[in-house]
Design a protein around this motif. Sequence first.
Motif, mmCIF file in Angstrom:
data_model
loop_
_atom_site.group_PDB
_atom_site.id
_atom_site.type_symbol
_atom_site.label_atom_id
_atom_site.label_comp_id
_atom_site.label_asym_id
_atom_site.label_seq_id
_atom_site.Cartn_x
_atom_site.Cartn_y
_atom_site.Cartn_z
ATOM 1 N N ASN A 68 0.851 -1.195 0.000
ATOM 2 C CA ASN A 68 0.000 0.000 0.000
ATOM 3 C C ASN A 68 0.881 1.238 0.000
ATOM 4 O O ASN A 68 1.427 1.609 1.022
ATOM 5 C CB ASN A 68 -0.913 -0.009 1.234
ATOM 6 C CG ASN A 68 -1.776 1.238 1.318
ATOM 7 O OD1 ASN A 68 -1.798 2.050 0.390
ATOM 8 N ND2 ASN A 68 -2.493 1.382 2.415
ATOM 9 N N GLY A 74 -5.690 3.880 4.392
ATOM 10 C CA GLY A 74 -5.656 2.454 4.645
ATOM 11 C C GLY A 74 -6.435 1.724 3.567
ATOM 12 O O GLY A 74 -7.158 2.342 2.783
ATOM 13 N N ARG A 76 -8.911 -1.776 2.898
ATOM 14 C CA ARG A 76 -9.640 -2.951 3.376
ATOM 15 C C ARG A 76 -9.787 -3.902 2.193
ATOM 16 O O ARG A 76 -10.443 -3.570 1.204
ATOM 17 C CB ARG A 76 -10.994 -2.485 3.906
ATOM 18 C CG ARG A 76 -11.952 -3.559 4.328
ATOM 19 C CD ARG A 76 -11.754 -3.988 5.756
ATOM 20 N NE ARG A 76 -11.696 -5.444 5.771
ATOM 21 C CZ ARG A 76 -11.269 -6.177 6.777
ATOM 22 N NH1 ARG A 76 -10.842 -5.613 7.882
ATOM 23 N NH2 ARG A 76 -11.250 -7.480 6.698
ATOM 24 N N TYR A 105 -7.176 -5.881 6.714
ATOM 25 C CA TYR A 105 -6.998 -4.428 6.655
ATOM 26 C C TYR A 105 -5.509 -4.118 6.641
ATOM 27 O O TYR A 105 -4.719 -4.778 7.319
ATOM 28 C CB TYR A 105 -7.658 -3.750 7.861
ATOM 29 C CG TYR A 105 -7.435 -2.263 7.855
ATOM 30 C CD1 TYR A 105 -8.202 -1.443 7.030
ATOM 31 C CD2 TYR A 105 -6.435 -1.681 8.623
ATOM 32 C CE1 TYR A 105 -7.976 -0.082 6.979
ATOM 33 C CE2 TYR A 105 -6.205 -0.312 8.576
ATOM 34 C CZ TYR A 105 -6.973 0.478 7.749
ATOM 35 O OH TYR A 105 -6.737 1.823 7.695
ATOM 36 N N GLN A 106 -5.140 -3.129 5.852
ATOM 37 C CA GLN A 106 -3.739 -2.750 5.740
ATOM 38 C C GLN A 106 -3.600 -1.248 5.920
ATOM 39 O O GLN A 106 -4.249 -0.472 5.228
ATOM 40 C CB GLN A 106 -3.225 -3.155 4.348
ATOM 41 C CG GLN A 106 -1.784 -2.808 4.085
ATOM 42 C CD GLN A 106 -1.346 -3.296 2.713
ATOM 43 O OE1 GLN A 106 -2.064 -3.126 1.734
ATOM 44 N NE2 GLN A 106 -0.176 -3.883 2.641
ATOM 45 N N GLY A 107 -2.767 -0.838 6.887
ATOM 46 C CA GLY A 107 -2.552 0.590 7.136
ATOM 47 C C GLY A 107 -1.808 1.254 5.991
ATOM 48 O O GLY A 107 -1.317 0.579 5.080
ATOM 49 N N HIS A 108 -1.713 2.586 6.045
ATOM 50 C CA HIS A 108 -1.039 3.306 4.962
ATOM 51 C C HIS A 108 0.461 3.008 4.960
ATOM 52 O O HIS A 108 1.069 2.803 6.003
ATOM 53 C CB HIS A 108 -1.298 4.808 5.051
ATOM 54 C CG HIS A 108 -0.924 5.419 6.377
ATOM 55 N ND1 HIS A 108 0.327 5.915 6.641
ATOM 56 C CD2 HIS A 108 -1.641 5.578 7.512
ATOM 57 C CE1 HIS A 108 0.359 6.381 7.858
ATOM 58 N NE2 HIS A 108 -0.821 6.180 8.428
ATOM 59 N N LYS A 110 2.040 0.399 4.246
ATOM 60 C CA LYS A 110 2.406 -0.877 4.853
ATOM 61 C C LYS A 110 2.558 -1.944 3.763
ATOM 62 O O LYS A 110 1.976 -1.832 2.678
ATOM 63 C CB LYS A 110 1.326 -1.335 5.839
ATOM 64 C CG LYS A 110 1.248 -0.508 7.108
ATOM 65 C CD LYS A 110 2.368 -0.928 8.053
ATOM 66 C CE LYS A 110 2.155 -0.409 9.470
ATOM 67 N NZ LYS A 110 2.030 1.041 9.554
#
Length: 218
Positions: A68, A74, A76, A105-108, A110
């Motif tokens: 990402n 983020g 999803r 879910y993946q944070g910014h 990441k």
Amino acid sequence: MESEGGGSCCKCCFSFLITLGLTSLFLWLSLRTNEPKCYVGFFYVPALNQSLNTPSNSTIVFTVEFDNGNKDKGIRYDDVNVTFGVFLDPNRTRPIANHTIDGFYQGHQKNAKKQGSVEVHGGGLNGTAKVNGQTYFRVNFTTSVKYKILLWYTRRHSLWGGANVPVDNSGKKIGKKGIRLGHTIPVIVSDASRLAGCYCTLLILGLFVNFLFLDLFL
Ligand SMILES: *[C@@H]1O[C@H](CO)[C@@H](O)[C@H](O)[C@H]1NC(C)=O
Ligand SMILES: *[C@@H]1O[C@H](CO)[C@@H](O)[C@H](O)[C@H]1NC(C)=O
Ligand SMILES: *[C@@H]1O[C@H](CO)[C@@H](O)[C@H](O)[C@H]1NC(C)=O
Ligand SMILES: *[C@@H]1O[C@H](CO)[C@@H](O)[C@H](O)[C@H]1NC(C)=O
């Protein structure tokens, strides 16, 4: 008096337009999203490891990576469907297995590495043909994603891609770098025609430069 009133109204109107413009620019910049990039990181087929000599092993072990690159959004992911095929010749694949990566879910900014293994159904690896002296697999994925901006989610966007993965005599993917699951077609282009394509590009570039010089100096 009248003209002054008109002037201030015009000023007001002007600053309103500027504010509106800046606000839309800001909104556009902050709502813009970049698709995550996906890669096949690790790919190992024990049946093709010639020092093991276990041709009936039907496992494929792999890692799919999701990157990402968005600075402040983020992502999803819905369940990710991954399908595996093997090339029979440069233009034809046969499906051999599929796998689902549970949604996450993946944070910014990441990077997520998802390991998995699949069992190839009914002799799918028997007699895998060599194409240009290598065994090639096709890996495809489909999913959909929502981007999280501050507290809100965007609508769903579909995300898909695929790659041709060459495997050597140790059963491992050739090359250390991950292979991008991009919008490529399942066709193997031989090194010879790739080289021809390269020469062709160089030739066109050369002609272009030539014309440029002719234009400048004649
Ligand atoms: C292939 O098998 C040999 C012998 O067991 C092993 O040492 C080697 O690590 C295997 N290759 C890979 C890429 O795992
Ligand atoms: C693959 O397709 C290309 C272009 O369509 C064709 O020239 C080539 O002969 C095909 N190769 C095989 C093995 O079918
Ligand atoms: C694959 O190979 C195994 C062992 O070599 C054999 O028993 C099996 O019948 C083969 N399957 C197919 C679909 O050819
Ligand atoms: C993934 O596969 C499941 C079941 O095989 C299916 O219900 C779902 O719609 C698929 N998702 C996508 C994005 O293709």
